[in-house]
Motif scaffolding. Structure first.
Motif, PDB file in Angstrom:
ATOM      1  N   SER A  18     -16.227  50.768 -67.010  1.00 19.48           N
ATOM      2  CA  SER A  18     -17.119  51.599 -66.190  1.00 19.48           C
ATOM      3  C   SER A  18     -17.680  50.812 -65.017  1.00 19.48           C
ATOM      4  CB  SER A  18     -18.259  52.154 -67.052  1.00 19.48           C
ATOM      5  OG  SER A  18     -17.765  53.026 -68.039  1.00 19.48           O
ATOM      6  N   VAL A  19     -18.106  49.575 -65.269  1.00 21.02           N
ATOM      7  CA  VAL A  19     -18.626  48.739 -64.187  1.00 21.02           C
ATOM      8  C   VAL A  19     -17.531  48.460 -63.164  1.00 21.02           C
ATOM      9  CG1 VAL A  19     -19.535  46.452 -63.622  1.00 21.02           C
ATOM     10  CG2 VAL A  19     -20.448  47.706 -65.586  1.00 21.02           C
ATOM     11  N   THR A  20     -16.339  48.144 -63.647  1.00 18.85           N
ATOM     12  CA  THR A  20     -15.235  47.830 -62.744  1.00 18.85           C
ATOM     13  C   THR A  20     -14.906  49.016 -61.845  1.00 18.85           C
ATOM     14  OG1 THR A  20     -14.269  46.244 -64.310  1.00 18.85           O
ATOM     15  CG2 THR A  20     -12.801  47.168 -62.642  1.00 18.85           C
ATOM     16  N   ILE A  21     -14.717  50.195 -62.435  1.00 15.26           N
ATOM     17  CA  ILE A  21     -14.343  51.370 -61.653  1.00 15.26           C
ATOM     18  C   ILE A  21     -15.442  51.724 -60.650  1.00 15.26           C
ATOM     19  CG2 ILE A  21     -13.821  53.837 -61.786  1.00 15.26           C
ATOM     20  CD1 ILE A  21     -12.689  53.273 -64.612  1.00 15.26           C
ATOM     21  N   GLY A  22     -16.686  51.734 -61.130  1.00 12.93           N
ATOM     22  CA  GLY A  22     -17.790  52.071 -60.236  1.00 12.93           C
ATOM     23  C   GLY A  22     -17.964  51.071 -59.111  1.00 12.93           C
ATOM     24  N   LEU A  23     -17.793  49.772 -59.425  1.00 13.70           N
ATOM     25  CA  LEU A  23     -17.924  48.732 -58.409  1.00 13.70           C
ATOM     26  C   LEU A  23     -16.802  48.834 -57.382  1.00 13.70           C
ATOM     27  CD1 LEU A  23     -19.349  46.206 -57.354  1.00 13.70           C
ATOM     28  CD2 LEU A  23     -18.018  44.849 -59.002  1.00 13.70           C
ATOM     29  N   MET A  24     -15.586  49.088 -57.846  1.00 16.32           N
ATOM     30  CA  MET A  24     -14.467  49.252 -56.916  1.00 16.32           C
ATOM     31  C   MET A  24     -14.756  50.360 -55.909  1.00 16.32           C
ATOM     32  SD  MET A  24     -11.208  48.991 -59.495  1.00 16.32           S
ATOM     33  CE  MET A  24     -10.496  47.420 -59.996  1.00 16.32           C
ATOM     34  N   ARG A  25     -15.193  51.498 -56.405  1.00 17.93           N
ATOM     35  CA  ARG A  25     -15.454  52.619 -55.502  1.00 17.93           C
ATOM     36  C   ARG A  25     -16.669  52.345 -54.607  1.00 17.93           C
ATOM     37  NH1 ARG A  25     -14.070  57.987 -55.236  1.00 17.93           N
ATOM     38  NH2 ARG A  25     -12.008  57.130 -55.706  1.00 17.93           N
ATOM     39  N   ALA A  26     -17.690  51.717 -55.155  1.00 11.68           N
ATOM     40  CA  ALA A  26     -18.878  51.410 -54.347  1.00 11.68           C
ATOM     41  C   ALA A  26     -18.519  50.478 -53.186  1.00 11.68           C
ATOM     42  CB  ALA A  26     -19.963  50.786 -55.221  1.00 11.68           C
ATOM     43  N   ILE A 172     -29.046  31.254 -64.432  1.00 11.04           N
ATOM     44  CA  ILE A 172     -27.937  32.180 -64.176  1.00 11.04           C
ATOM     45  C   ILE A 172     -28.499  33.418 -63.485  1.00 11.04           C
ATOM     46  CG2 ILE A 172     -26.076  33.538 -65.219  1.00 11.04           C
ATOM     47  CD1 ILE A 172     -26.274  31.586 -67.638  1.00 11.04           C
ATOM     48  N   PRO A 173     -28.009  33.766 -62.299  1.00  6.52           N
ATOM     49  CA  PRO A 173     -28.528  34.935 -61.597  1.00  6.52           C
ATOM     50  C   PRO A 173     -28.200  36.235 -62.334  1.00  6.52           C
ATOM     51  CG  PRO A 173     -27.259  33.519 -60.125  1.00  6.52           C
ATOM     52  CD  PRO A 173     -26.989  33.040 -61.509  1.00  6.52           C
ATOM     53  N   VAL A 174     -29.106  37.192 -62.267  1.00  9.57           N
ATOM     54  CA  VAL A 174     -28.879  38.545 -62.768  1.00  9.57           C
ATOM     55  C   VAL A 174     -28.812  39.458 -61.547  1.00  9.57           C
ATOM     56  CG1 VAL A 174     -29.771  40.451 -64.160  1.00  9.57           C
ATOM     57  CG2 VAL A 174     -30.043  38.081 -64.951  1.00  9.57           C
ATOM     58  N   LEU A 175     -27.672  40.105 -61.357  1.00 13.61           N
ATOM     59  CA  LEU A 175     -27.449  40.872 -60.128  1.00 13.61           C
ATOM     60  C   LEU A 175     -27.636  42.368 -60.317  1.00 13.61           C
ATOM     61  CD1 LEU A 175     -24.421  39.020 -58.513  1.00 13.61           C
ATOM     62  CD2 LEU A 175     -26.860  38.522 -58.398  1.00 13.61           C
ATOM     63  N   GLY A 176     -28.093  42.773 -61.494  1.00 12.65           N
ATOM     64  CA  GLY A 176     -28.333  44.199 -61.676  1.00 12.65           C
ATOM     65  C   GLY A 176     -28.543  44.558 -63.119  1.00 12.65           C
ATOM     66  N   ALA A 177     -29.040  45.765 -63.325  1.00 11.79           N
ATOM     67  CA  ALA A 177     -29.295  46.280 -64.666  1.00 11.79           C
ATOM     68  C   ALA A 177     -28.913  47.750 -64.703  1.00 11.79           C
ATOM     69  CB  ALA A 177     -30.764  46.100 -65.037  1.00 11.79           C
ATOM     70  N   ILE A 178     -28.053  48.101 -65.654  1.00 12.99           N
ATOM     71  CA  ILE A 178     -27.571  49.477 -65.796  1.00 12.99           C
ATOM     72  C   ILE A 178     -28.229  50.078 -67.037  1.00 12.99           C
ATOM     73  CG2 ILE A 178     -25.534  50.935 -66.086  1.00 12.99           C
ATOM     74  CD1 ILE A 178     -23.923  48.498 -64.911  1.00 12.99           C
ATOM     75  N   TYR A 179     -28.994  51.132 -66.811  1.00 11.30           N
ATOM     76  CA  TYR A 179     -29.725  51.753 -67.910  1.00 11.30           C
ATOM     77  C   TYR A 179     -28.803  52.678 -68.707  1.00 11.30           C
ATOM     78  CZ  TYR A 179     -34.194  49.838 -66.395  1.00 11.30           C
ATOM     79  OH  TYR A 179     -35.226  48.980 -66.101  1.00 11.30           O
ATOM     80  N   GLU A 214     -24.285  51.552 -57.131  1.00  8.30           N
ATOM     81  CA  GLU A 214     -25.085  51.368 -55.922  1.00  8.30           C
ATOM     82  C   GLU A 214     -26.580  51.304 -56.254  1.00  8.30           C
ATOM     83  OE1 GLU A 214     -22.270  53.428 -52.471  1.00  8.30           O
ATOM     84  OE2 GLU A 214     -24.016  54.516 -53.261  1.00  8.30           O
ATOM     85  N   LYS A 215     -26.990  52.096 -57.230  1.00  7.40           N
ATOM     86  CA  LYS A 215     -28.395  52.138 -57.629  1.00  7.40           C
ATOM     87  C   LYS A 215     -28.774  50.928 -58.472  1.00  7.40           C
ATOM     88  CE  LYS A 215     -29.500  54.950 -60.927  1.00  7.40           C
ATOM     89  NZ  LYS A 215     -29.746  56.201 -61.697  1.00  7.40           N
ATOM     90  N   SER A 216     -27.835  50.425 -59.266  1.00  2.00           N
ATOM     91  CA  SER A 216     -28.162  49.438 -60.298  1.00  2.00           C
ATOM     92  C   SER A 216     -27.876  47.997 -59.901  1.00  2.00           C
ATOM     93  CB  SER A 216     -27.392  49.762 -61.587  1.00  2.00           C
ATOM     94  OG  SER A 216     -27.611  51.090 -62.017  1.00  2.00           O
ATOM     95  N   LEU A 217     -26.921  47.772 -58.998  1.00  2.00           N
ATOM     96  CA  LEU A 217     -26.482  46.415 -58.668  1.00  2.00           C
ATOM     97  C   LEU A 217     -26.854  46.056 -57.236  1.00  2.00           C
ATOM     98  CD1 LEU A 217     -22.845  46.346 -60.120  1.00  2.00           C
ATOM     99  CD2 LEU A 217     -25.009  46.037 -61.317  1.00  2.00           C
TER     100      LEU A 217
END
Length: 436
Positions: A18-26, A172-179, A214-217
């Motif tokens: 899910s992260v991969t697909i969403g990130l690709m499109r974003a 270690i950086p945290v670049l986002g949080a997906i609820y 886009e909202k989470s990362l």
């Protein structure tokens, strides 16, 4: 130069896809040309990657593919791309325990190509403990760089704050949080995700995933975390040879498991792929000089295939003068009969003499090296081919045909004969990926 990242995790089911697909499109929404890849043997995820990016997907499998083949495939995949997103199979370090960089794990790709890892951590049921897991990943292998973490399955702002603070305190950086969001779930069946071509309203689903990313990362930070992709182009001799000049290839909901790199190579060397649908009762095109029945889900369509008289008669006629090869699901259809999940037995083509059953299920999963016992569409007698098996059906009657190959597992342990050969007809549960 293309910049790339590997999307890794501690295990399957962590949300990588899910992260991969969403990130690709974003990233594509930002005007970037995005290339996708999947580590390990997987027919399904590259289809989602292609839908998200608008470019063909590819598999990069460090166990099944020789280093030169990996170099060739990666070079072609990133040509003209701004960003490369590689989705890890299973956990980042999961593969065959080997010391030569050919374990099949995504970590091999990270190490060899210097690709940083964006680690997706499912923190459901934990908070500060996530920092210990992230720290373990960051220190486990000095050759694998964990660039940053994305938190997944976050329950609340407090939950995010606790996990984020602990991880960032370890450097270690945290670049986002997906609820937590049930709308992000991808539908599954017994061999994994439902294929992209079968997903209802696929485009709208990918757009929702991109909205979430886009909202989470922090997408700018994600791009900064990516590293340059260094590739080596050139010819490689480990591609599977095309089985013919014009290849009749079954293509529908029952037959769909074809590796993108194999089909692309066949076309690049001049072969023509001529699709037909057994479920629509099509016969292989008589003008073709070879027929290929890929894997898929014939067990879900056994009654319809049994009733496809034109397909079966055309396949039998084709096999009288030209080679026919079946992999996994295709092998099941080449047999005498197939027992479905309800225990009903359906007559198949009978070109080989075995019987398979999906009612008496047992998972068979793992890398395989096949030594061919005779010339066939996979290669010449004595040659080795690397690939894998993944099926729940089993042979209930092995039949009387000559075996097609001798199999060994990834560690070289013998697994005995595999598949069958009768005249010009060959088949096996084994999925071929590349020459050994």
């Amino acid at each position: 130069m293309t910049r790339g990242l590997i999307i890794g995790a501690a295990r399957s089911g962590s949300g990588k896809t899910s992260v991969t697909i969403g990130l690709m499109r974003a990233l594509r929404r930002q005007g970037l040309t995005v290339a996708g890849a999947k580590s390990g043997p997987d027919y399904i995820d590259p289809g989602f990657h292609a839908a998200a990016t608008g470019r063909p997907g590819v598999n990069l499998d460090s166990w099944a593919m020789a280093p030169g083949l990996l170099d060739s495939l990666l070079s072609k995949q990133v040509d003209g791309a701004d960003a490369l997103i590689v989705e890890s199979a299973m956990g980042l370090f999961d593969g065959v325990r080997k010391e030569d960089g050919r374990s099949g794990a995504a970590a091999d790709l990270a190490r060899h190509y210097g690709l940083p890892v964006l680690l997706v951590l499912d923190i459901s049921g934990q908070s500060q403990t996530a920092a210990a897991i992230a720290h373990g990943f960051a220190t486990f292998d000095p050759g694998v760089k964990i660039a940053a973490v994305v938190l997944n399955q976050v329950a609340s702002e407090r939950h995010e704050a606790q996990a984020r603070a602990a991880i960032e305190a370890s450097g270690i950086p945290v670049l986002g949080a997906i609820y937590r969001n049930p709308d992000m779930a991808l539908p599954e069946r017994h061999l994994g995700l439902v294929q992209a071509s079968e997903h209802a309203a696929l485009e709208a689903f990918i757009e929702r995933l991109a909205d979430t990313m886009e909202k989470s990362l922090n997408l700018d930070a994600v791009l900064r975390a990516a590293g340059p992709v260094s590739t080596v182009s050139g010819a490689d001799g480990h591609f599977l040879p095309p089985p013919g000049q014009r290849i009749a290839i079954a293509q529908d909901a029952a037959f769909s498991f074809v590796y993108p790199h194999a089909a692309r190579h066949w076309r690049e060397v001049g072969a023509e792929l001529v699709p037909f649908s057994p479920l629509a009762d099509d016969a292989p095109d008589a003008s073709c000089d070879a027929c290929w029945l890929p894997g898929g889900y014939p067990e879900l369509h056994a009654g319809q295939l049994a009733a496809a008289a034109n397909f079966k008669a055309g396949l039998v006629s084709f096999a009288e003068t030209r080679p026919v090869h079946g992999e996994c699901g295709g092998y099941m259809v080449l047999g005498k009969a197939l027992e479905d999940a309800e225990g009903v037995t359906h007559e198949m083509s009978g070109l080989l003499s075995h019987v398979t059953s999906f009612a008496r299920r047992k998972i068979n999963l793992g890398y395989r090296e096949a030594r061919l016992l005779s010339d066939c569409p996979l290669g010449k007698a004595g040659e080795t081919v690397r690939g894998h098996e993944f099926h729940y059906s089993r042979l209930t009657e092995p039949g009387s045909d000559e075996p097609l190959a001798d199999l060994a597992d990834a560690m070289g342990n013998a697994r005995g004969h595999s598949g069958g050969r009768r005249g010009r007809v060959t088949g096996t549960y084994f999925h071929a990926i590349a020459r050994g």
